[in-house]
Design a protein around this motif. Structure first.
Motif, PDB file in Angstrom:
ATOM      1  N   TYR A 139       0.831  -1.199   0.000  1.00 49.80           N
ATOM      2  CA  TYR A 139       0.000   0.000   0.000  1.00 49.80           C
ATOM      3  C   TYR A 139       0.871   1.258   0.000  1.00 49.80           C
ATOM      4  CZ  TYR A 139      -3.772   3.228   1.220  1.00 49.80           C
ATOM      5  OH  TYR A 139      -4.677   4.262   1.209  1.00 49.80           O
ATOM      6  N   VAL A 140       1.912   1.252   0.844  1.00 53.69           N
ATOM      7  CA  VAL A 140       2.811   2.407   0.915  1.00 53.69           C
ATOM      8  C   VAL A 140       3.557   2.580  -0.402  1.00 53.69           C
ATOM      9  CG1 VAL A 140       4.891   3.330   2.015  1.00 53.69           C
ATOM     10  CG2 VAL A 140       3.085   2.322   3.420  1.00 53.69           C
ATOM     11  N   ALA A 141       4.008   1.478  -1.000  1.00 53.43           N
ATOM     12  CA  ALA A 141       4.736   1.549  -2.270  1.00 53.43           C
ATOM     13  C   ALA A 141       3.880   2.161  -3.372  1.00 53.43           C
ATOM     14  CB  ALA A 141       5.201   0.157  -2.681  1.00 53.43           C
ATOM     15  N   THR A 142       2.578   1.982  -3.282  1.00 53.00           N
ATOM     16  CA  THR A 142       1.667   2.495  -4.307  1.00 53.00           C
ATOM     17  C   THR A 142       1.218   3.926  -4.014  1.00 53.00           C
ATOM     18  OG1 THR A 142       0.842   0.248  -4.667  1.00 53.00           O
ATOM     19  CG2 THR A 142      -0.496   2.048  -5.533  1.00 53.00           C
ATOM     20  N   HIS A 143       1.118   4.283  -2.731  1.00 48.53           N
ATOM     21  CA  HIS A 143       0.545   5.580  -2.367  1.00 48.53           C
ATOM     22  C   HIS A 143       1.519   6.488  -1.603  1.00 48.53           C
ATOM     23  CE1 HIS A 143      -2.870   2.718  -2.711  1.00 48.53           C
ATOM     24  NE2 HIS A 143      -3.532   3.754  -3.211  1.00 48.53           N
ATOM     25  N   PHE A 144       2.827   6.202  -1.669  1.00 44.38           N
ATOM     26  CA  PHE A 144       3.792   6.960  -0.876  1.00 44.38           C
ATOM     27  C   PHE A 144       3.769   8.459  -1.173  1.00 44.38           C
ATOM     28  CE2 PHE A 144       5.994   6.169  -4.813  1.00 44.38           C
ATOM     29  CZ  PHE A 144       6.740   7.312  -5.024  1.00 44.38           C
ATOM     30  N   ASP A 145       3.324   8.848  -2.373  1.00 44.03           N
ATOM     31  CA  ASP A 145       3.329  10.263  -2.753  1.00 44.03           C
ATOM     32  C   ASP A 145       2.076  10.992  -2.288  1.00 44.03           C
ATOM     33  OD1 ASP A 145       1.867   8.663  -4.476  1.00 44.03           O
ATOM     34  OD2 ASP A 145       2.177   9.963  -6.210  1.00 44.03           O
ATOM     35  N   HIS A 146       1.206  10.284  -1.600  1.00 46.69           N
ATOM     36  CA  HIS A 146       0.000  10.908  -1.051  1.00 46.69           C
ATOM     37  C   HIS A 146       0.093  10.972   0.474  1.00 46.69           C
ATOM     38  CE1 HIS A 146      -1.323   9.471  -5.012  1.00 46.69           C
ATOM     39  NE2 HIS A 146      -2.256  10.417  -4.967  1.00 46.69           N
ATOM     40  N   CYS A 147      -0.796  11.737   1.053  1.00 49.30           N
ATOM     41  CA  CYS A 147      -0.871  11.802   2.510  1.00 49.30           C
ATOM     42  C   CYS A 147      -1.518  10.508   3.018  1.00 49.30           C
ATOM     43  CB  CYS A 147      -1.687  13.016   2.947  1.00 49.30           C
ATOM     44  SG  CYS A 147      -1.843  13.172   4.744  1.00 49.30           S
ATOM     45  N   ILE A 148      -0.765   9.727   3.780  1.00 53.66           N
ATOM     46  CA  ILE A 148      -1.276   8.458   4.313  1.00 53.66           C
ATOM     47  C   ILE A 148      -1.367   8.573   5.819  1.00 53.66           C
ATOM     48  CG2 ILE A 148      -0.910   5.978   4.469  1.00 53.66           C
ATOM     49  CD1 ILE A 148       0.795   6.112   1.984  1.00 53.66           C
ATOM     50  N   SER A 149      -2.526   8.353   6.364  1.00 54.82           N
ATOM     51  CA  SER A 149      -2.720   8.473   7.803  1.00 54.82           C
ATOM     52  C   SER A 149      -2.475   7.134   8.492  1.00 54.82           C
ATOM     53  CB  SER A 149      -4.140   8.944   8.109  1.00 54.82           C
ATOM     54  OG  SER A 149      -5.082   7.940   7.751  1.00 54.82           O
ATOM     55  N   LEU A 150      -2.254   7.197   9.783  1.00 52.19           N
ATOM     56  CA  LEU A 150      -2.082   5.985  10.580  1.00 52.19           C
ATOM     57  C   LEU A 150      -3.339   5.126  10.506  1.00 52.19           C
ATOM     58  CD1 LEU A 150      -0.497   4.264  12.613  1.00 52.19           C
ATOM     59  CD2 LEU A 150      -1.421   5.723  14.439  1.00 52.19           C
ATOM     60  N   SER A 151      -4.491   5.777  10.491  1.00 51.36           N
ATOM     61  CA  SER A 151      -5.758   5.047  10.409  1.00 51.36           C
ATOM     62  C   SER A 151      -5.860   4.249   9.119  1.00 51.36           C
ATOM     63  CB  SER A 151      -6.937   6.019  10.516  1.00 51.36           C
ATOM     64  OG  SER A 151      -6.943   6.669  11.769  1.00 51.36           O
ATOM     65  N   GLU A 152      -5.386   4.846   8.021  1.00 55.46           N
ATOM     66  CA  GLU A 152      -5.411   4.136   6.736  1.00 55.46           C
ATOM     67  C   GLU A 152      -4.563   2.881   6.787  1.00 55.46           C
ATOM     68  OE1 GLU A 152      -5.121   6.375   2.856  1.00 55.46           O
ATOM     69  OE2 GLU A 152      -4.781   8.029   4.257  1.00 55.46           O
ATOM     70  N   LEU A 153      -3.343   3.012   7.307  1.00 53.44           N
ATOM     71  CA  LEU A 153      -2.440   1.868   7.357  1.00 53.44           C
ATOM     72  C   LEU A 153      -2.976   0.790   8.297  1.00 53.44           C
ATOM     73  CD1 LEU A 153       1.050   3.627   7.436  1.00 53.44           C
ATOM     74  CD2 LEU A 153      -0.136   2.595   5.493  1.00 53.44           C
ATOM     75  N   ALA A 154      -3.548   1.214   9.406  1.00 52.07           N
ATOM     76  CA  ALA A 154      -4.123   0.246  10.338  1.00 52.07           C
ATOM     77  C   ALA A 154      -5.274  -0.511   9.683  1.00 52.07           C
ATOM     78  CB  ALA A 154      -4.599   0.969  11.598  1.00 52.07           C
ATOM     79  N   LYS A 155      -6.067   0.207   8.903  1.00 49.96           N
ATOM     80  CA  LYS A 155      -7.188  -0.421   8.203  1.00 49.96           C
ATOM     81  C   LYS A 155      -6.687  -1.435   7.179  1.00 49.96           C
ATOM     82  CE  LYS A 155     -11.378   0.695   5.557  1.00 49.96           C
ATOM     83  NZ  LYS A 155     -12.196   1.806   4.976  1.00 49.96           N
ATOM     84  N   VAL A 156      -5.597  -1.068   6.466  1.00 48.81           N
ATOM     85  CA  VAL A 156      -5.016  -1.993   5.489  1.00 48.81           C
ATOM     86  C   VAL A 156      -4.530  -3.263   6.190  1.00 48.81           C
ATOM     87  CG1 VAL A 156      -3.064  -2.330   3.908  1.00 48.81           C
ATOM     88  CG2 VAL A 156      -4.359  -0.188   3.853  1.00 48.81           C
ATOM     89  N   ALA A 157      -3.958  -3.092   7.383  1.00 45.22           N
ATOM     90  CA  ALA A 157      -3.449  -4.239   8.136  1.00 45.22           C
ATOM     91  C   ALA A 157      -4.563  -5.010   8.835  1.00 45.22           C
ATOM     92  CB  ALA A 157      -2.434  -3.769   9.174  1.00 45.22           C
ATOM     93  N   GLY A 158      -5.729  -4.387   8.971  1.00 43.09           N
ATOM     94  CA  GLY A 158      -6.844  -5.051   9.640  1.00 43.09           C
ATOM     95  C   GLY A 158      -6.743  -5.035  11.141  1.00 43.09           C
TER      96      GLY A 158
END
Length: 338
Positions: A214-233
């Motif tokens: 997810y980070v490799a695809t969206h690193f150029d955007h603002c990524i929140s902790l909530s987004e990453l947590a959601k991706v990880a489940g």
């Protein structure tokens, strides 16, 4: 992505002098090892509480080494360049993957260790008196214990990395007393290292892979902790704790390192203006980009680009394949090595 895989070498790059005069082995502050982890006391001298040596292996093929830490010593190793290594004890695998520059390994007394090197490597080794710096530590009694300081692989210890850099940058001009002070500081730093009060499991490999992708695809955007947590489940709290155990980074730090790695690729391989590079990799301003870049690499983007191209040109003139720190590593997932 083991702690610092794609950012390997981003924060710590060690370069000794290319043409240092050969000093006698006995006068070096940290002599080169003839055999892996074999430090040599000066003839007729009393045992020192700290000895430092350097292991350099330039061969590209697989090399197997084995050693046992003396009963009265702790063993510390700091990687001075990124390498690929597997550490084992019997059938137990301690580490297997890409080891970034700045990685710190700690072994307790009387412990056997086998190493399989898959690439050239450069390590600074510290052989530290257990009685002088780690006296009778009981499990759970203090900030560090014999158990907690065995087979500890820290893929990101900035303080240890800076100590190694201070020592190696002096080359043969570093005197023994200066080197000993560096070793003492490192030993005291590790003896007083705070350990987590409760054990936290590392983020499972499959969850880590999803976050990395997810980070490799969206690193150029603002990524929140909530987004990453959601991706990880997972919940934010559980995700942040497990991610740090698995990688050595807070999620925010990891994202910044990914952006800097992409920026290094652009700086090395294009004439893109710095302001455009900053925007391309997700920074709002060139000033913020430059600040973060210098904090991670030790250089401004402009100086890093210049040094990278000079190194590349020198390699080509020498007729050597241009393998330099200016080249970024391919996008390999750290989860592949966990």
């Amino acid at each position: 992505m083991l702690n610092d895989m794609q950012a390997a070498g981003a924060g710590l790059t060690y370069q000794s002098s290319r043409r240092e005069p050969d000093a006698p082995r006995e006068t070096r502050a940290f002599p080169l090892e003839r055999r892996w982890r074999q430090s040599h006391q000066r003839a007729g001298s009393a045992p020192e509480d700290i000895t430092i040596s350097r292991w350099i292996c330039a061969q590209a093929g697989i090399r197997h080494e084995e050693a046992t830490t003396p009963a009265d010593r702790y063993f510390f190793a700091i990687a001075l360049k990124t390498t690929r290594v597997k550490l084992t004890r019997g059938r137990h695998t301690i580490f297997d993957g890409v080891m970034p520059a700045g990685t710190l390994y700690i072994g307790a007394p009387s412990q056997q260790l086998s190493a399989q090197f898959y690439a050239s490597c450069d390590f600074l080794h510290f052989h530290v008196s257990a009685d002088s710096y780690f006296p009778a530590l009981r499990p759970g009694a203090g900030p560090a214990s014999a158990e907690s300081l065995n087979d500890l692989v820290l893929l990101r210890d900035p303080f240890a990395g800076q100590l190694a850099k201070a020592l190696t940058e002096r080359g043969h001009s570093a005197d023994r007393e200066f080197a000993r002070c560096i070793g003492q500081t490192l030993a005291m730093h590790l003896a007083r290292r705070e350990l987590p009060h409760a054990k936290v499991n590392a983020l499972p490999k499959w969850r880590l892979r999803r976050v990395e992708e997810y980070v490799a695809t969206h690193f150029d955007h603002c990524i929140s902790l909530s987004e990453l947590a959601k991706v990880a489940g997972l919940s934010r709290m559980h995700f942040a704790a497990q991610f740090r155990v698995a990688t050595g980074y807070r999620p925010r730090e990891y994202l910044l390192h990914q952006r800097i790695e992409r920026a290094k690729s652009l700086l090395s391989n294009s004439e893109t203006a710095l302001a455009e590079v900053a925007l391309t990799v997700g920074f709002c301003t060139q000033a913020h980009f430059s600040t973060v870049f210098k904090r991670i690499t030790g250089d401004t983007p402009a100086r890093w680009r210049c040094a990278s191209r000079n190194a590349l040109a020198s390699s080509r003139l020498a007729g050597v394949d241009p393998i330099s720190t200016s080249k970024t590593m391919p996008c390999v997932l750290l989860a592949d090595f966990l």
